[in-house]
Design a protein around this motif. Sequence first.
Motif, mmCIF file in Angstrom:
data_model
loop_
_atom_site.group_PDB
_atom_site.id
_atom_site.type_symbol
_atom_site.label_atom_id
_atom_site.label_comp_id
_atom_site.label_asym_id
_atom_site.label_seq_id
_atom_site.Cartn_x
_atom_site.Cartn_y
_atom_site.Cartn_z
ATOM 1 N N LEU A 141 42.853 -12.500 7.061
ATOM 2 C CA LEU A 141 42.510 -12.333 5.652
ATOM 3 C C LEU A 141 43.761 -12.645 4.847
ATOM 4 N N ALA A 142 43.704 -13.691 4.015
ATOM 5 C CA ALA A 142 44.865 -14.134 3.237
ATOM 6 C C ALA A 142 44.632 -13.814 1.764
ATOM 7 N N LEU A 143 45.511 -12.994 1.194
ATOM 8 C CA LEU A 143 45.348 -12.493 -0.169
ATOM 9 C C LEU A 143 46.453 -13.054 -1.055
ATOM 10 N N HIS A 144 46.053 -13.861 -2.028
ATOM 11 C CA HIS A 144 47.028 -14.512 -2.899
ATOM 12 C C HIS A 144 47.613 -13.535 -3.906
ATOM 13 N N GLY A 145 48.750 -13.914 -4.478
ATOM 14 C CA GLY A 145 49.376 -13.124 -5.519
ATOM 15 C C GLY A 145 49.049 -13.661 -6.892
ATOM 16 N N HIS A 146 49.868 -13.296 -7.887
ATOM 17 C CA HIS A 146 49.640 -13.753 -9.248
ATOM 18 C C HIS A 146 49.854 -15.268 -9.337
ATOM 19 N N GLY A 147 48.909 -15.940 -9.941
ATOM 20 C CA GLY A 147 48.948 -17.385 -10.050
ATOM 21 C C GLY A 147 47.566 -17.890 -10.402
ATOM 22 N N TYR A 148 47.197 -19.047 -9.843
ATOM 23 C CA TYR A 148 45.903 -19.611 -10.229
ATOM 24 C C TYR A 148 44.799 -19.358 -9.205
ATOM 25 N N GLY A 149 45.029 -18.438 -8.274
ATOM 26 C CA GLY A 149 43.944 -17.989 -7.415
ATOM 27 C C GLY A 149 43.991 -18.528 -6.005
ATOM 28 N N ILE B 241 40.518 -16.707 5.922
ATOM 29 C CA ILE B 241 39.669 -16.552 4.747
ATOM 30 C C ILE B 241 40.562 -16.179 3.568
ATOM 31 N N ALA B 242 40.373 -16.885 2.449
ATOM 32 C CA ALA B 242 41.163 -16.655 1.238
ATOM 33 C C ALA B 242 40.212 -16.377 0.073
ATOM 34 N N PRO B 243 39.893 -15.110 -0.164
ATOM 35 C CA PRO B 243 38.996 -14.784 -1.267
ATOM 36 C C PRO B 243 39.696 -14.899 -2.619
ATOM 37 N N GLU B 244 38.926 -15.176 -3.650
ATOM 38 C CA GLU B 244 39.444 -15.197 -5.014
ATOM 39 C C GLU B 244 39.543 -13.750 -5.489
ATOM 40 N N VAL B 245 40.758 -13.274 -5.711
ATOM 41 C CA VAL B 245 40.966 -11.881 -6.116
ATOM 42 C C VAL B 245 40.436 -11.663 -7.529
ATOM 43 N N PHE B 246 39.779 -10.544 -7.735
ATOM 44 C CA PHE B 246 39.171 -10.179 -9.017
ATOM 45 C C PHE B 246 40.207 -10.240 -10.139
ATOM 46 N N GLY B 247 39.944 -11.084 -11.131
ATOM 47 C CA GLY B 247 40.850 -11.216 -12.262
ATOM 48 C C GLY B 247 41.694 -12.470 -12.257
ATOM 49 N N PHE B 248 41.552 -13.322 -11.199
ATOM 50 C CA PHE B 248 42.320 -14.554 -11.097
ATOM 51 C C PHE B 248 41.393 -15.761 -10.954
ATOM 52 N N GLY B 249 41.917 -16.932 -11.273
ATOM 53 C CA GLY B 249 41.196 -18.175 -11.030
ATOM 54 C C GLY B 249 39.808 -18.182 -11.642
ATOM 55 N N ASP B 250 38.805 -18.438 -10.802
ATOM 56 C CA ASP B 250 37.420 -18.474 -11.266
ATOM 57 C C ASP B 250 36.866 -17.095 -11.593
#
Length: 340
Positions: free
Chosen positions: A99-107, A143-152
Amino acid sequence: MWNPDSFMERLYQSFEEKRNHLKQSENADQTKARLKLGLVNSLGIDMDNKDELRPIVLERVELADHIRERVEFGTVWGLRVPAYVLLPKQLAGKGAAVLALHGHGYGSRQIVGLLPDGTENDGPPDLHGNYALELVRRGLIVIAPEVFGFGDRRLAADQTAGQFGNSSCQSLASHLLMYGISLAGLRVQEALRALDYLISREEVDPKRIGCIGFSGGGLIGAYASAIDERVKATLLCAFTNTFKGSIMHVRHCIDNYVPGVLGYAELPDLIGLIAPRALFIESGKQDPIFPIETVYAAIEHLRKLYVEVNAESRFGVHLFEGVHEVNGSMSYPWLVGMLS
């Protein structure tokens, strides 16, 4: 003195004394159980609200060395999450997954090798280091989910503002507090559902699940791994510190703050809930928002904890010459090895 500085310092010290007093009256198992319950309560984790996954594959692209899917699935309270799933082409049988969780940025696009508009990024990686892409190239399902509040998943007003890297953290966190919900808690709940989806896939070995998070994604990854023992190996990049030395010392995004947490734990206590499962800490020595002095303090606490549970071989550290960024030179091979 009219300013609140001395009051805030005394408040921290008084809560620290209370925490130390609690630990003195408990054994290690009792402390761990209390900390885990405290974290679950602070985050407001209530998986009775979870929805059916009902996954849908939105896109499937075959690339030179892996397959990239865009999927969506249900999480909680009617929310659905878009995510990228990266599959190694050479996969034989069930494989280890992360599970890969991105930080602040574009998602999520930022860690799978895509630009904000979804086109391929042929240039050098940014501070995120394309870590989802790096891991699938090392044979892991990611798996890289779009974190709530970022990107789309930003609020409509933030998406129309035309800034790819902006987020909806401030509005979402402050508004959710009006309902007694923390943004961190909602994000952790969705991460747990992402794990549910990941494990449901036929390509995945459910006994070999890892997690990687960078910065704000490190927060989600740390707390999700602390709560969910399905995660066997966790890699935290540019996050491990103390509350006092980082988010209470340097201005941070509001999504880092968890209601009531100092009543029972400092940040290293919570990360320590991952023990005796595998944990790797990576941090840049020049990181301005997670200062190295208190990274050392957190690592000392965690190393002692891993020694106490006879799991020192499953604890790794890489402090590199760099800023707030992902390095990966030692941590990627470690994660692959731990999930082999």
